[in-house]
Design a protein around this motif. Structure first.
Motif, PDB file in Angstrom:
ATOM      1  N   MET A   6      13.516  28.188 -24.041  1.00  0.00           N
ATOM      2  CA  MET A   6      14.554  27.351 -23.302  1.00  0.00           C
ATOM      3  C   MET A   6      13.989  26.543 -22.262  1.00  0.00           C
ATOM      4  O   MET A   6      14.244  25.414 -22.072  1.00  0.00           O
ATOM      5  N   LEU A   7      13.102  27.088 -21.358  1.00  0.00           N
ATOM      6  CA  LEU A   7      12.271  26.185 -20.519  1.00  0.00           C
ATOM      7  C   LEU A   7      11.597  24.932 -21.166  1.00  0.00           C
ATOM      8  O   LEU A   7      11.689  24.032 -20.835  1.00  0.00           O
ATOM      9  N   ALA A   8      10.794  25.482 -22.344  1.00  0.00           N
ATOM     10  CA  ALA A   8       9.927  24.511 -23.104  1.00  0.00           C
ATOM     11  C   ALA A   8      10.772  23.483 -23.580  1.00  0.00           C
ATOM     12  O   ALA A   8      10.747  22.304 -23.575  1.00  0.00           O
ATOM     13  N   PHE A   9      12.094  23.705 -24.054  1.00  0.00           N
ATOM     14  CA  PHE A   9      13.010  22.781 -24.728  1.00  0.00           C
ATOM     15  C   PHE A   9      13.564  21.867 -23.458  1.00  0.00           C
ATOM     16  O   PHE A   9      13.361  20.617 -23.669  1.00  0.00           O
ATOM     17  N   ILE A  10      13.863  22.528 -22.493  1.00  0.00           N
ATOM     18  CA  ILE A  10      14.439  21.581 -21.415  1.00  0.00           C
ATOM     19  C   ILE A  10      12.988  20.667 -20.823  1.00  0.00           C
ATOM     20  O   ILE A  10      13.310  19.506 -20.385  1.00  0.00           O
ATOM     21  N   THR A  11      11.914  21.222 -20.797  1.00  0.00           N
ATOM     22  CA  THR A  11      10.799  20.155 -20.399  1.00  0.00           C
ATOM     23  C   THR A  11      10.766  19.209 -21.467  1.00  0.00           C
ATOM     24  O   THR A  11      10.444  18.102 -21.001  1.00  0.00           O
ATOM     25  N   CYS A  12      10.669  19.437 -22.587  1.00  0.00           N
ATOM     26  CA  CYS A  12      10.680  18.382 -23.624  1.00  0.00           C
ATOM     27  C   CYS A  12      11.752  17.187 -23.459  1.00  0.00           C
ATOM     28  O   CYS A  12      11.313  16.239 -23.514  1.00  0.00           O
ATOM     29  N   ILE A  13      12.832  17.913 -23.480  1.00  0.00           N
ATOM     30  CA  ILE A  13      13.959  16.886 -23.370  1.00  0.00           C
ATOM     31  C   ILE A  13      13.891  16.123 -22.077  1.00  0.00           C
ATOM     32  O   ILE A  13      13.894  14.719 -21.941  1.00  0.00           O
ATOM     33  N   THR A  14      13.566  16.518 -20.661  1.00  0.00           N
ATOM     34  CA  THR A  14      13.265  15.976 -19.490  1.00  0.00           C
ATOM     35  C   THR A  14      12.058  14.679 -19.767  1.00  0.00           C
ATOM     36  O   THR A  14      12.210  13.768 -19.319  1.00  0.00           O
ATOM     37  N   ILE A  15      10.914  15.345 -20.214  1.00  0.00           N
ATOM     38  CA  ILE A  15       9.965  14.243 -20.373  1.00  0.00           C
ATOM     39  C   ILE A  15      10.264  13.165 -21.466  1.00  0.00           C
ATOM     40  O   ILE A  15       9.889  12.042 -21.230  1.00  0.00           O
ATOM     41  N   SER A  16      10.995  13.140 -22.373  1.00  0.00           N
ATOM     42  CA  SER A  16      11.225  12.419 -23.537  1.00  0.00           C
ATOM     43  C   SER A  16      12.134  11.525 -22.712  1.00  0.00           C
ATOM     44  O   SER A  16      12.564  10.239 -23.351  1.00  0.00           O
ATOM     45  N   CYS A  17      12.813  11.650 -21.576  1.00  0.00           N
ATOM     46  CA  CYS A  17      13.809  10.755 -20.954  1.00  0.00           C
ATOM     47  C   CYS A  17      12.967   9.714 -20.217  1.00  0.00           C
ATOM     48  O   CYS A  17      13.751   8.634 -19.661  1.00  0.00           O
ATOM     49  N   ASP A  18      11.838   9.819 -20.228  1.00  0.00           N
ATOM     50  CA  ASP A  18      10.960   8.718 -19.453  1.00  0.00           C
ATOM     51  C   ASP A  18      10.327   7.901 -20.645  1.00  0.00           C
ATOM     52  O   ASP A  18       9.894   8.359 -21.541  1.00  0.00           O
ATOM     53  N   CYS A  19      10.037   6.473 -20.298  1.00  0.00           N
ATOM     54  CA  CYS A  19       9.258   5.823 -21.235  1.00  0.00           C
ATOM     55  C   CYS A  19       8.390   4.794 -20.271  1.00  0.00           C
ATOM     56  O   CYS A  19       8.584   4.642 -19.015  1.00  0.00           O
ATOM     57  N   TYR A  20       7.504   4.438 -20.769  1.00  0.00           N
ATOM     58  CA  TYR A  20       6.534   3.378 -20.396  1.00  0.00           C
ATOM     59  C   TYR A  20       6.807   2.126 -20.662  1.00  0.00           C
ATOM     60  O   TYR A  20       6.703   1.783 -21.492  1.00  0.00           O
ATOM     61  N   GLN A  21       7.197   1.395 -19.487  1.00  0.00           N
ATOM     62  CA  GLN A  21       7.408  -0.254 -19.848  1.00  0.00           C
ATOM     63  C   GLN A  21       6.436  -0.864 -19.652  1.00  0.00           C
ATOM     64  O   GLN A  21       5.745  -0.864 -18.804  1.00  0.00           O
ATOM     65  N   ASN A  43       8.968  -5.848 -10.355  1.00  0.00           N
ATOM     66  CA  ASN A  43      10.151  -5.016 -11.039  1.00  0.00           C
ATOM     67  C   ASN A  43      11.219  -5.132 -10.164  1.00  0.00           C
ATOM     68  O   ASN A  43      10.977  -4.409  -8.905  1.00  0.00           O
ATOM     69  N   LYS A  44      12.408  -5.520 -10.056  1.00  0.00           N
ATOM     70  CA  LYS A  44      13.557  -5.403  -9.390  1.00  0.00           C
ATOM     71  C   LYS A  44      13.689  -3.753  -8.690  1.00  0.00           C
ATOM     72  O   LYS A  44      14.040  -3.726  -7.660  1.00  0.00           O
ATOM     73  N   ASN A  45      13.393  -3.082  -9.489  1.00  0.00           N
ATOM     74  CA  ASN A  45      13.677  -1.521  -9.230  1.00  0.00           C
ATOM     75  C   ASN A  45      12.560  -0.980  -8.491  1.00  0.00           C
ATOM     76  O   ASN A  45      12.392   0.013  -7.796  1.00  0.00           O
ATOM     77  N   SER A  65       9.800   4.518 -16.421  1.00  0.00           N
ATOM     78  CA  SER A  65      11.280   4.046 -16.278  1.00  0.00           C
ATOM     79  C   SER A  65      12.173   5.227 -17.221  1.00  0.00           C
ATOM     80  O   SER A  65      11.628   5.515 -18.232  1.00  0.00           O
ATOM     81  N   GLY A  66      13.204   5.455 -16.509  1.00  0.00           N
ATOM     82  CA  GLY A  66      14.235   6.309 -17.378  1.00  0.00           C
ATOM     83  C   GLY A  66      14.687   5.792 -18.575  1.00  0.00           C
ATOM     84  O   GLY A  66      14.970   4.601 -18.507  1.00  0.00           O
ATOM     85  N   GLY A  67      14.898   6.478 -19.654  1.00  0.00           N
ATOM     86  CA  GLY A  67      15.549   5.898 -20.996  1.00  0.00           C
ATOM     87  C   GLY A  67      15.839   6.884 -21.867  1.00  0.00           C
ATOM     88  O   GLY A  67      14.688   7.317 -22.261  1.00  0.00           O
ATOM     89  N   MET A  68      16.962   7.444 -21.843  1.00  0.00           N
ATOM     90  CA  MET A  68      17.334   8.671 -22.799  1.00  0.00           C
ATOM     91  C   MET A  68      16.587   8.421 -24.421  1.00  0.00           C
ATOM     92  O   MET A  68      16.106   9.274 -24.756  1.00  0.00           O
ATOM     93  N   PHE A  69      17.108   7.251 -24.783  1.00  0.00           N
ATOM     94  CA  PHE A  69      16.818   6.900 -26.067  1.00  0.00           C
ATOM     95  C   PHE A  69      16.198   5.610 -26.722  1.00  0.00           C
ATOM     96  O   PHE A  69      15.880   5.314 -27.440  1.00  0.00           O
ATOM     97  N   GLY A  70      15.338   5.319 -25.529  1.00  0.00           N
ATOM     98  CA  GLY A  70      14.513   4.150 -25.536  1.00  0.00           C
ATOM     99  C   GLY A  70      14.313   3.520 -24.382  1.00  0.00           C
ATOM    100  O   GLY A  70      15.195   3.833 -23.262  1.00  0.00           O
ATOM    101  N   LYS A  75      14.191  -5.330 -15.281  1.00  0.00           N
ATOM    102  CA  LYS A  75      14.628  -6.570 -14.397  1.00  0.00           C
ATOM    103  C   LYS A  75      13.644  -7.143 -13.679  1.00  0.00           C
ATOM    104  O   LYS A  75      12.910  -6.293 -12.818  1.00  0.00           O
ATOM    105  N   VAL A  76      13.078  -8.573 -14.036  1.00  0.00           N
ATOM    106  CA  VAL A  76      11.949  -8.875 -13.130  1.00  0.00           C
ATOM    107  C   VAL A  76      12.215 -10.010 -12.308  1.00  0.00           C
ATOM    108  O   VAL A  76      13.027 -11.072 -12.668  1.00  0.00           O
ATOM    109  N   ILE A  77      11.937 -10.082 -11.150  1.00  0.00           N
ATOM    110  CA  ILE A  77      12.109 -11.150 -10.129  1.00  0.00           C
ATOM    111  C   ILE A  77      11.046 -11.901 -10.098  1.00  0.00           C
ATOM    112  O   ILE A  77       9.859 -11.570 -10.176  1.00  0.00           O
ATOM    113  N   ILE A  78      11.022 -13.460 -10.049  1.00  0.00           N
ATOM    114  CA  ILE A  78      10.098 -14.369  -9.936  1.00  0.00           C
ATOM    115  C   ILE A  78      10.095 -15.151  -8.829  1.00  0.00           C
ATOM    116  O   ILE A  78      11.409 -15.621  -8.609  1.00  0.00           O
ATOM    117  N   GLU A  79       9.345 -15.420  -8.048  1.00  0.00           N
ATOM    118  CA  GLU A  79       9.414 -16.121  -6.784  1.00  0.00           C
ATOM    119  C   GLU A  79       8.074 -17.074  -6.487  1.00  0.00           C
ATOM    120  O   GLU A  79       7.261 -16.420  -6.773  1.00  0.00           O
TER     121      GLU A  79
END
Length: 106
Positions: A6-21, A43-45, A65-70, A75-79
């Motif tokens: 169960m811990l391994a499953f939760i860890t896999c789910i948590t890790i997959s919620c992040d993505c490299y933008q 990045n605005k965030n 960045s977080g992203g459950m399925f992708g 959001k980029v600020i330009i100045e």
């Protein structure tokens, strides 16, 4: 044993919620269509991680960045002094051309 699985499953789910933008782009003058260097982009965030465009007007921003399925769009600020600031969304992996308009003379 069930707790470990169960811990391994939760860890896999948590890790997959992040993505490299990765958001790339070129900033140009709206009127002349020439690239603009030293434009501040971030990045605005994550406003603490500011970058500047190079002599060809190019920039690249990246981060986790977080992203459950992708990856959600960044959001980029330009100045740039003398130009109207802008905000655009850039999908991960996309290279976007951004036109900045000069501020009207007073």
């Amino acid at each position: 044993m069930k707790k470990i699985i169960m811990l391994a499953f939760i860890t896999c789910i948590t890790i997959s919620c992040d993505c490299y933008q990765v958001a790339e782009g070129i900033v140009i003058d709206k009127e002349t269509k020439k690239p603009l260097k030293n434009v501040v982009v971030y990045n605005k965030n994550k406003p603490y991680n500011k970058k500047q465009t190079d002599s060809l007007g190019k920039f690249e921003l990246s981060g986790i960045s977080g992203g459950m399925f992708g990856c959600p769009p960044m959001k980029v600020i330009i100045e740039k002094a003398g130009y109207t600031s802008g905000e655009v969304e850039i999908s991960s992996g996309e290279e976007k051309t951004i036109e900045l308009e000069k501020k009207p003379a007073n």
